[in-house]
Design a protein around this motif. Structure first.
Motif, mmCIF file in Angstrom:
data_model
loop_
_atom_site.group_PDB
_atom_site.id
_atom_site.type_symbol
_atom_site.label_atom_id
_atom_site.label_comp_id
_atom_site.label_asym_id
_atom_site.label_seq_id
_atom_site.Cartn_x
_atom_site.Cartn_y
_atom_site.Cartn_z
ATOM 1 N N GLU A 15 0.665 -1.172 -0.037
ATOM 2 C CA GLU A 15 0.345 -0.073 -0.310
ATOM 3 C C GLU A 15 0.779 1.701 -0.109
ATOM 4 O O GLU A 15 0.377 2.420 -0.636
ATOM 5 C CB GLU A 15 -1.009 0.099 1.394
ATOM 6 N N ASP A 16 2.107 1.179 0.880
ATOM 7 C CA ASP A 16 2.839 2.446 0.606
ATOM 8 C C ASP A 16 3.079 3.341 -0.503
ATOM 9 O O ASP A 16 3.758 2.365 -1.438
ATOM 10 C CB ASP A 16 4.101 2.256 0.895
ATOM 11 N N LYS A 17 3.189 4.562 -0.127
ATOM 12 C CA LYS A 17 3.791 4.455 -1.872
ATOM 13 C C LYS A 17 5.494 5.177 -1.561
ATOM 14 O O LYS A 17 6.121 4.885 -0.755
ATOM 15 C CB LYS A 17 3.398 6.204 -1.887
ATOM 16 N N TRP A 18 6.020 4.375 -3.111
ATOM 17 C CA TRP A 18 7.421 5.181 -3.083
ATOM 18 C C TRP A 18 8.259 6.229 -2.393
ATOM 19 O O TRP A 18 7.851 7.337 -2.552
ATOM 20 C CB TRP A 18 8.067 4.562 -4.379
ATOM 21 N N HIS A 19 9.766 6.135 -1.914
ATOM 22 C CA HIS A 19 9.878 7.220 -0.736
ATOM 23 C C HIS A 19 11.094 6.749 -0.895
ATOM 24 O O HIS A 19 12.022 5.445 -1.364
ATOM 25 C CB HIS A 19 9.536 8.102 0.910
ATOM 26 N N ASN A 23 12.951 8.205 5.729
ATOM 27 C CA ASN A 23 13.364 9.736 6.859
ATOM 28 C C ASN A 23 11.508 10.430 6.485
ATOM 29 O O ASN A 23 11.420 10.585 5.456
ATOM 30 C CB ASN A 23 13.888 10.710 5.984
ATOM 31 N N GLY A 24 10.876 10.329 8.032
ATOM 32 C CA GLY A 24 9.601 11.018 7.950
ATOM 33 C C GLY A 24 8.183 9.709 8.103
ATOM 34 O O GLY A 24 7.296 9.626 7.625
ATOM 35 N N ALA A 25 9.105 8.279 7.709
ATOM 36 C CA ALA A 25 7.708 7.519 7.720
ATOM 37 C C ALA A 25 7.394 7.187 8.490
ATOM 38 O O ALA A 25 8.066 7.456 9.997
ATOM 39 C CB ALA A 25 8.534 5.869 7.508
ATOM 40 N N PRO A 26 6.117 6.578 8.705
ATOM 41 C CA PRO A 26 4.957 6.269 10.234
ATOM 42 C C PRO A 26 5.705 5.076 10.976
ATOM 43 O O PRO A 26 6.630 4.619 10.709
ATOM 44 C CB PRO A 26 4.051 5.515 9.258
ATOM 45 N N THR A 27 5.830 5.614 12.567
ATOM 46 C CA THR A 27 6.761 4.480 13.369
ATOM 47 C C THR A 27 5.466 3.309 14.127
ATOM 48 O O THR A 27 6.192 2.752 14.974
ATOM 49 C CB THR A 27 7.436 5.520 13.912
ATOM 50 N N ASP A 28 4.650 3.754 13.754
ATOM 51 C CA ASP A 28 2.885 2.484 14.112
ATOM 52 C C ASP A 28 3.153 1.257 12.995
ATOM 53 O O ASP A 28 2.011 0.841 13.470
ATOM 54 C CB ASP A 28 1.569 3.903 14.411
ATOM 55 N N GLY A 29 3.498 1.432 12.559
ATOM 56 C CA GLY A 29 3.730 0.083 11.657
ATOM 57 C C GLY A 29 2.655 0.585 10.382
ATOM 58 O O GLY A 29 2.620 -0.810 9.558
ATOM 59 N N SER A 30 1.753 1.709 10.120
ATOM 60 C CA SER A 30 0.793 1.619 9.067
ATOM 61 C C SER A 30 1.494 1.947 7.814
ATOM 62 O O SER A 30 2.423 2.082 8.345
ATOM 63 C CB SER A 30 0.122 2.763 9.675
ATOM 64 N N ALA A 31 0.646 1.934 6.537
ATOM 65 C CA ALA A 31 1.477 2.462 5.049
ATOM 66 C C ALA A 31 1.383 3.826 4.905
ATOM 67 O O ALA A 31 1.269 4.957 5.854
ATOM 68 C CB ALA A 31 0.168 2.128 4.533
#
Length: 79
Positions: A15-19, A23-31
């Motif tokens: 589901e994740d968009k490519w980065h 840096n700035g990724a969610p830390t709670d395991g969400s997409a």
């Protein structure tokens, strides 16, 4: 991860968009769906690629319109 039969079949859509970095990724395991990228994350490699790429830590990005015999998805149900 509690997942089975994950490696070596096809690259799996996420589901994740490519980065370019985490840096700035969610830390709670969400997409990670924020951002302007048109590409989505593919993980896990496929039977067509080198064995060292057949693991969940390997990721690449591809246009969400990409289709070929090396890309698939996994249906999952949350409990």
């Amino acid at each position: 991860f509690g997942l089975y039969d994950m490696h070596g079949n096809v690259w799996e859509w996420c589901e994740d968009k490519w980065h370019d970095s985490y840096n700035g990724a969610p830390t709670d395991g969400s997409a990670w769906t924020a951002g302007n990228s048109e590409s989505r994350v593919l993980r896990g490699g496929s039977w067509h690629y080198f064995p060292q790429n057949c693991r969940s830590a390997v990721a690449t990005g591809a246009s969400s319109g990409s289709r070929d015999r090396f890309i698939g998805f996994r249906v999952a149900v949350g409990t």
